[in-house]
Structure formats: C-alpha cells, structure tokens
Design a protein around this motif. Structure first.
Motif, PDB file in Angstrom:
ATOM      1  N   TRP A 629       0.834  -1.197   0.000  1.00 30.04           N
ATOM      2  CA  TRP A 629       0.000   0.000   0.000  1.00 30.04           C
ATOM      3  C   TRP A 629       0.877   1.259   0.000  1.00 30.04           C
ATOM      4  CZ3 TRP A 629      -5.161  -1.420   0.011  1.00 30.04           C
ATOM      5  CH2 TRP A 629      -5.434  -2.713   0.450  1.00 30.04           C
ATOM      6  N   ASP A 630       0.458   2.260  -0.774  1.00 32.39           N
ATOM      7  CA  ASP A 630       1.124   3.562  -0.793  1.00 32.39           C
ATOM      8  C   ASP A 630       0.447   4.452   0.250  1.00 32.39           C
ATOM      9  OD1 ASP A 630       2.065   6.149  -1.296  1.00 32.39           O
ATOM     10  OD2 ASP A 630       2.372   5.718  -3.417  1.00 32.39           O
ATOM     11  N   VAL A 631       1.204   4.843   1.300  1.00 29.99           N
ATOM     12  CA  VAL A 631       0.628   5.636   2.383  1.00 29.99           C
ATOM     13  C   VAL A 631       0.244   7.023   1.887  1.00 29.99           C
ATOM     14  CG1 VAL A 631       1.112   6.653   4.649  1.00 29.99           C
ATOM     15  CG2 VAL A 631       1.891   4.334   4.125  1.00 29.99           C
ATOM     16  N   LEU A 637      -0.572  -0.706  -4.224  1.00 31.86           N
ATOM     17  CA  LEU A 637       0.462  -0.654  -5.253  1.00 31.86           C
ATOM     18  C   LEU A 637       0.650  -1.991  -5.956  1.00 31.86           C
ATOM     19  CD1 LEU A 637       3.184   1.395  -3.328  1.00 31.86           C
ATOM     20  CD2 LEU A 637       1.625   2.233  -5.089  1.00 31.86           C
ATOM     21  N   PHE A 638       0.587  -3.076  -5.177  1.00 31.30           N
ATOM     22  CA  PHE A 638       0.947  -4.378  -5.743  1.00 31.30           C
ATOM     23  C   PHE A 638       0.317  -5.470  -4.889  1.00 31.30           C
ATOM     24  CE2 PHE A 638       4.080  -7.939  -6.207  1.00 31.30           C
ATOM     25  CZ  PHE A 638       3.833  -8.205  -7.544  1.00 31.30           C
ATOM     26  N   MET A 639       0.030  -6.636  -5.510  1.00 31.59           N
ATOM     27  CA  MET A 639      -0.578  -7.747  -4.778  1.00 31.59           C
ATOM     28  C   MET A 639       0.057  -9.059  -5.217  1.00 31.59           C
ATOM     29  SD  MET A 639      -4.568  -9.010  -4.538  1.00 31.59           S
ATOM     30  CE  MET A 639      -4.607  -9.562  -6.254  1.00 31.59           C
ATOM     31  N   ILE A 640       0.412  -9.897  -4.237  1.00 33.17           N
ATOM     32  CA  ILE A 640       0.873 -11.264  -4.507  1.00 33.17           C
ATOM     33  C   ILE A 640      -0.262 -12.198  -4.121  1.00 33.17           C
ATOM     34  CG2 ILE A 640       2.552 -13.044  -3.909  1.00 33.17           C
ATOM     35  CD1 ILE A 640       4.518 -10.821  -3.237  1.00 33.17           C
ATOM     36  N   LYS A 641      -0.715 -12.999  -5.059  1.00 32.23           N
ATOM     37  CA  LYS A 641      -1.824 -13.920  -4.835  1.00 32.23           C
ATOM     38  C   LYS A 641      -1.275 -15.323  -4.632  1.00 32.23           C
ATOM     39  CE  LYS A 641      -6.130 -15.414  -4.887  1.00 32.23           C
ATOM     40  NZ  LYS A 641      -7.066 -15.130  -3.788  1.00 32.23           N
ATOM     41  N   GLY A 642      -1.568 -15.923  -3.456  1.00 32.17           N
ATOM     42  CA  GLY A 642      -1.136 -17.285  -3.204  1.00 32.17           C
ATOM     43  C   GLY A 642      -2.052 -18.297  -3.857  1.00 32.17           C
ATOM     44  N   GLU A 643      -1.653 -19.551  -3.820  1.00 32.46           N
ATOM     45  CA  GLU A 643      -2.487 -20.611  -4.371  1.00 32.46           C
ATOM     46  C   GLU A 643      -3.664 -20.873  -3.431  1.00 32.46           C
ATOM     47  OE1 GLU A 643      -0.179 -24.019  -5.217  1.00 32.46           O
ATOM     48  OE2 GLU A 643       1.348 -22.950  -6.344  1.00 32.46           O
ATOM     49  N   ASN A 644      -4.759 -21.376  -3.996  1.00 27.35           N
ATOM     50  CA  ASN A 644      -5.953 -21.626  -3.191  1.00 27.35           C
ATOM     51  C   ASN A 644      -5.694 -22.632  -2.072  1.00 27.35           C
ATOM     52  OD1 ASN A 644      -7.463 -19.854  -4.739  1.00 27.35           O
ATOM     53  ND2 ASN A 644      -8.091 -21.448  -6.177  1.00 27.35           N
TER      54      ASN A 644
END
Length: 719
Positions: A629-631, A637-644
């Motif tokens: 997150w940009d304060v 800003l960016f997201m890492i998506k894990g496996e289900n």
C-alpha cells in the motif's frame, strides 16, 4: 405496661393490675408471684418491661442465636419499642429485627394460676394507705378467685364481686362507678344531682334546636357571600386571561427577535463555511497539482533508476559488508539494506517448497549468523528441530540479547518461543535443549518482542489472560504486568525512541522500562493500548477496529505513526491519538502488517538513494493475498496472490538472507552469502515455500497448515 395505660391507673396503685390492662400490657410480676414460684415465670420475663410476658413474641435475629434461652417480649411492649426505634432490635442495636409469635410460650403463660386482679389491686391499695376503721373493714367485699389466666376474662366479665358498675345517669354526665350492691344507695342519695344533670342536658338540646332553626338564614347569607366571591373570581379570571394574552404577545415578539438574530448568525456562519470550503477546494487543487508534479518526477526518476539499479545494488552491498556488525545491532539500521520496489513487483516468483512440519506454524524468524540455519535454502531440508512445548507454538524469535554475547553460558544462537501451553521458552540451538521457562501467564501466550534498547535485554509478551508482561531476559523475572484489555492480547511491539536522546543502545531502564520508549498492544477486544515503559501508565487507547487486532507495527522512521491490522489496515497518529488513514481491499482477517525495506532515488545516482519504508506498508491476510500500500496516495500498489491450497497468510517479515557469493567452500556444506532483502511469509498450510528471483535475489518463505487447524483454533478461542 405502656405509658398511656400507666396514666389511666391511680398513682397509688400504679404497679397493680387493672381490668383495662388484662389482654394488653405484660402482667405484673408481683401479682403473678402470689400463686407461682419465681422459677415458674423466669423464662417468661419480657426483655423490655421486665414483667411477665403477655401475648409472647420471640426474637429470632441470627445475631442472638448463641443465647442459651429464647428471648421473648410482650406484644404491646414491642410495638411501643419499634415505634420509638424503627427497624431496630430490643436486645442489641442492629437493623432488621426478626420476630414471631410463640404459641407454645403463650399457652404455658395462660396455664399459670393467679388471684383476681381486682382483689390484688384492692390489697395493694390497702397496703399503701393502711387499714381504716373496723366498720369499713367489715363492709369490704372480697373475691376468692384462684384460677388460670385463660379463665380470668370470663371471671371478670360475669362473676367477680369486685367489678365496678357505671351510674345509670352516665349518659347525662355522671362519672360515678361502684360495686353493684352500692349502686342503689348512690342513686337514692344523688337524686338532685342527677336531676340537675338532666335539666342541663335538656337546655343544651334546646340551644342546639335553636341553632338548627337559624341555620337556613345563615345559609342564605353564606350563599350571598358566595355569589359575591364568584363574581369577583370571574373578574379575576378575565384579568388573568388578559394578562396571559399580553404575556403571549410579548413572548412572540421576543421569539421573533431571537429567530431573526439566530438567522443572521446562521447566515454569517454559512458564509464563513463557504469561504473555508472554497479555501479547502483551492488547497486540494494545489495538492492535486503537486501530486501530479511529484508523479511526473517519480516517473522520470524510475526511468533513470532502471538504467543504474545494478550499480546501486553493487554499491550498497559493498557498503553493507563493511558495516555488517553495526547494521545488526539496531532494528532501525536493519532497514538500510534495501532493494527496488518496482523491481520486486516485476520479478518475484516461487522458487522452493519446504516440507516437514506436522502441525500449525504461526511464527518465523531468521538468524544473521553464517553458521546457523533451521532450513537449508539450497537443499530445502530441515537442519534442527526443538521439542518441549506441550501445545501449539504461536511465535518464535532469535534472542538479540544472547546473540550480542550476553546471557552467561548460553551466548550465541538462542531461540525464544511462546505457546498456548502458557509458557515462553528459551532454547540453545547448538544443543537443541531448553534452558529457561517463563510460566507466569495464566493462559495462552501470543506474540512477543525484544526491546530495541539495552541489546534486547527486555522482552514484552501478550497473553490470552488479558495482560502484557515485561520481562528481564538476564534474570528471567517479571518487571511489570500491564492490565487494561478486556480480551486476549495477541500482538505487542516496542516503539522507536520517542525523544531526541539517541543513546538508545544502553538506555537506563530505571525501575521497569526504558526512558523514551513505549509499548503498544493489540487485543481481541478490538482496541490498541499504548503504555509508557518508564511510568507504567496507559497513554492512549485506539478504538475503531471492526474486528480483532491481530498485528501492530511501529513505523521505523516515523516515531509517532502506528500501523495495525484487523479486517482492514489502520494507520494511527500517536500524538493526536486519532486514526489518520484506513486501507481497504482485503476480504478477510489481516494477520500481518510490516514496513518493507524498499528505496527510491531522488536524482538517479546510487549516492542519493533514500529509504522510503515509511511510505509503503505490506500486509498479509486469510484471503490468501499479500498487498503493498502507498501511504501517501492511500492506494494499493501491488498484490501477490497465493495458491488456493495455501488457505491464507498468517505471518510475514522482511529479513536479511544471503545470496551465493562463492561455491560451497568445504565438506560441511556451509554457504557464504551476500546480503539482500527477503520477505518471509507464513500461510495456513503445512508446507514451507521459498520464492526467489535471479536478478534481485528476493526470497519469500511461505509457511502454512491444513484448514482443520484453523477450525480447531476458532473452537478453542470461542471456548
């Protein structure tokens, strides 16, 4: 006897028994002793008047149960006592006296034998006045009654020769009473007196008749007076109505004036608000313009940075190798080893998977020593396992106090762990043995942190017993217990130094804590508490979370900024004690927040790289995502998506792992690494993942466990 009854009795026979007193006041003890022995009446003495009880009442207060005999009083005596002393007790002073009639005692009293009370009264009168002439003595009437008290009423009403009879002319005003055989003599001798009484009564009746005859005339006069009063009342009502109308008119005028005045005030305030609103809009436009300018400058800097990023990393690495020991001594200096956030976003990927845990893994930490690893990143094999806890382990950390050559015989690599078995344990990694247990928490122990001052000598822990405890790691003793939360405490953190005093390495702790440092605690009561370590006082309570507070972290560069995670990420200003920002995007509970060590460049040169950790927040959630997150812009800003199959993220931490610098040096397979920044992440599955990128050497560790463990956790918390 009552005072009223005593006044009715002649003074010379005040202690005797009269007909009026039978069935009311207590019985005269002297009268009762005429035919009874003292021991026969001792158990029936009234506690108030000290005579023989009549209509016996037993006192049943719990305060007097130790008495050998049941205390009793006469009914009439008790009434008089309670009238004078409401809600009190005649035995000793206390409130709430308990009493009840005792039929057994009353039956025994009724069975006692007595002489005629009138005969006793007559005998008492003779004993006080002396004997009179012999002729009078011969004329005296005697009553020979000797019977039970319960037979006394019938005797006095129907049989007793000493009973007094009223004069026939009592209705006319004669108050004389005498024995039956003397009544005729009284009537004969007092004929004139009785006639005068009759004449007087007749005259009184005649006067009353005259008054009744005059009553209609009086009524007419009263009616006339009433009419005059009624007319006056009507006039007064009219005047009152006129006055009310005048008052209403005045009130209406005053209300109109007030309304006009308030309307003017409202108009002035509205004008002021409009002016302020215009000023705010103008300021917002200027801010938007500044942001656009900053964004343009940032894009230009990013373009320059991409061309020189490799040179910047090389320069930083050389600088860190020279200052390795200094960088490891402070949590804030730890962030001076940094990498590009844009490069991280573009190049992170999964590298390795670590298998070996057989149950839930809730905490991870790293060691900065070359010869210590729990997992071998190269082979993905387990190096060491520590057994001893009797229940789940919530948190693990390396002890900086022992790492800095403190702790006596256990210097070096020491691991600290907290568990739901209510303990905190210290382990010697070399021997894999436990050497100290802290067991003063009375419920599960959640998160803990080592102090950033005094080489990490002090440890702060939060427990499900709703307390925060401060420990001395050198003596393993509790320094203080902070109380205030109303539910389990899950996470704690030490603040950076809150003053201009930079000598925080050996800060004097005083009684229990470092001067200039605070502790924050997050709880399942949806609040955050700030505590002053030196004064042990609660400084502030932050309310506003809509769910449990599962993670809190002080900004390492802004000493008055605090970040917390619940269902959303909240940013708090400690000075104003207010929430300044909220970041929404996660769809489930946020279990981890931290400040990543990313950098930006002002002019594109490696020498001008500045740390911008305070402007980026990293969060992990059960929605199986890691978000940045940009304060400043309040956006993702960016997201890492894990496996289900990962079932969510429960812990994350940036740590200085090391990249390969040379080949394996010897047969013991020790690896030499070059410092870089890495993200450690745990999820809700029983597998350990490592994510790496060949250009940036960013390593991400994912720890997880099966969903059934999540269900067990919630059942345990609800129980």
């Amino acid at each position: 006897m009552s005072r009223a009854e005593n006044e009715k009795i002649p003074k010379e026979v005040k202690t005797g028994v009269t007909l009026a007193s039978i069935g009311q006041s207590c019985f005269n003890k002297d009268w009762m002793l005429q035919l009874n022995q003292p021991e026969q009446i001792d158990n029936f003495i009234c506690l108030i008047c000290r005579q023989v009880t009549n209509n016996a009442i037993e006192i049943n207060c719990p305060q007097h149960q130790v008495l050998d005999m049941s205390p009793i009083v006469g009914e009439n005596c008790l009434k008089q006592f309670l009238n004078a002393n409401p809600n009190s007790c005649p035995i000793q002073f206390h409130n709430g006296c308990l009493y009840a009639q005792t039929k057994i005692a009353q039956r025994q009293i009724d069975s006692l034998k007595v002489i005629c009370p009138l005969q006793f009264e007559q005998n008492s009168l003779l004993s006080t006045q002396g004997r009179q002439q012999g002729g009078e003595e011969n004329e005296r009437i005697m009553c020979d009654f000797k019977g039970k008290i319960k037979e006394l009423k019938n005797h006095l009403d129907n049989v007793c020769p000493l009973k007094l009879f009223d004069c026939w002319y009592k209705p006319f005003g004669c108050e004389y009473s005498c024995h039956k055989h003397k009544l005729q003599d009284h009537l004969s001798s007092e004929v004139k007196f009785h006639f005068d009484l009759a004449v007087k009564l007749v005259r009184t009746l005649q006067e009353e008749i005259k008054q009744l005859q005059l009553q209609p005339q009086l009524n007419e006069k009263m009616n006339d007076n009433n009419e005059v009063l009624i007319n006056e009342n009507v006039l007064l009502k009219k005047k009152a109505q006129q006055l009310q109308a005048v008052i209403l008119e005045m009130e209406k005028e005053n209300l109109k004036k007030d309304i006009e005045l308030k309307s003017k005030i409202i108009e002035l305030r509205q004008k002021e608000l409009l002016e302020k609103d215009n000023e705010m809009k103008k300021t917002q436009r200027e801010l938007l313009k500044l942001r656009a300018d900053i964004e343009t400058m940032r894009k230009d800097e990013l373009q320059k940075k991409d061309e020189k990023i490799n040179q910047d990393i090389h320069n930083l690495s050389e600088k860190e190798e020279k200052n390795d020991d200094t960088l490891l001594s402070s949590n804030v200096k730890h962030y001076s080893s940094t990498c590009s956030f844009d490069l991280f976003c573009a190049s992170s990927k999964l590298l390795k998977t670590f298998n070996g845990h057989t149950n839930a893994v809730w905490g991870i930490d790293y060691s900065t020593f070359d010869d210590f690893r729990v997992w071998d990143v190269e082979t993905a094999k387990q190096i060491q396992i520590l057994n001893g806890h009797t229940s789940g382990v919530w948190c693990v950390k390396f002890s900086p106090y022992h790492r800095n050559c403190h702790g006596g015989s256990h210097r070096g690599n020491v691991i600290c762990s907290s568990s739901q078995d209510k303990t905190i344990r210290f382990w010697d990694f070399e021997t894999a043995k436990e050497f100290q247990v802290l067991n003063e928490h009375t419920n599960f122990v959640g998160g803990f942190e080592f102090s950033p001052f005094n080489n990490g000598r002090y440890l702060c822990s939060g427990g499900w017993d709703r307390t925060i405890r401060l420990w001395d790691v050198d003596t393993f003793k509790t320094l203080h217990v902070f109380n205030g939360h109303t539910n389990a405490v899950w996470c704690v953190d030490f603040s950076p130094l809150q003053s201009n005093n930079n000598s925080n390495i050996n800060n004097s702790v005083g009684v229990i804590g470092g001067n200039g440092y605070n502790i924050c605690s997050g709880s399942f009561d949806n609040t955050i508490c700030i505590w002053d370590i030196e004064t042990v006082k609660e400084l502030a309570v932050f309310k506003g979370h809509d769910h449990y507070v599962c993670s809190i972290k002080y900004s390492p560069f802004e000493t008055n900024i605090l970040c917390s995670g619940a269902n959303n990420i909240h940013l708090w200003d400690i000075r104003s004690k207010k929430e300044i920002q909220i970041f929404k995007g996660h769809t489930s509970q946020v279990w981890a927040v931290t400040y990543p060590p990313f950098v930006t460049s002002n002019d594109g040169s490696s020498s001008s790289i500045t740390n911008s950790c305070g402007n980026i927040i990293c969060s992990g959630s059960w929605d199986n995502t890691i978000r940045f997150w940009d304060v400043r812009a309040n956006k993702q800003l960016f997201m890492i998506k894990g496996e289900n199959k990962d079932n969510g993220i429960c812990f994350l931490q940036f740590s200085p792992l090391r990249n390969k610098k040379n080949q394996i040096k010897s047969a013991n397979h020790k690896l030499f690494f070059k410092r870089s920044k890495n993200l450690l992440i745990s999820s809700l599955k029983m597998v350990l993942f490592v994510v790496n990128d060949k250009r940036t050497n960013i390593i991400c560790l994912f720890l997880a466990f099966f969903m059934i463990l999540l269900i067990r956790f919630w059942l345990l918390f609800n129980h």
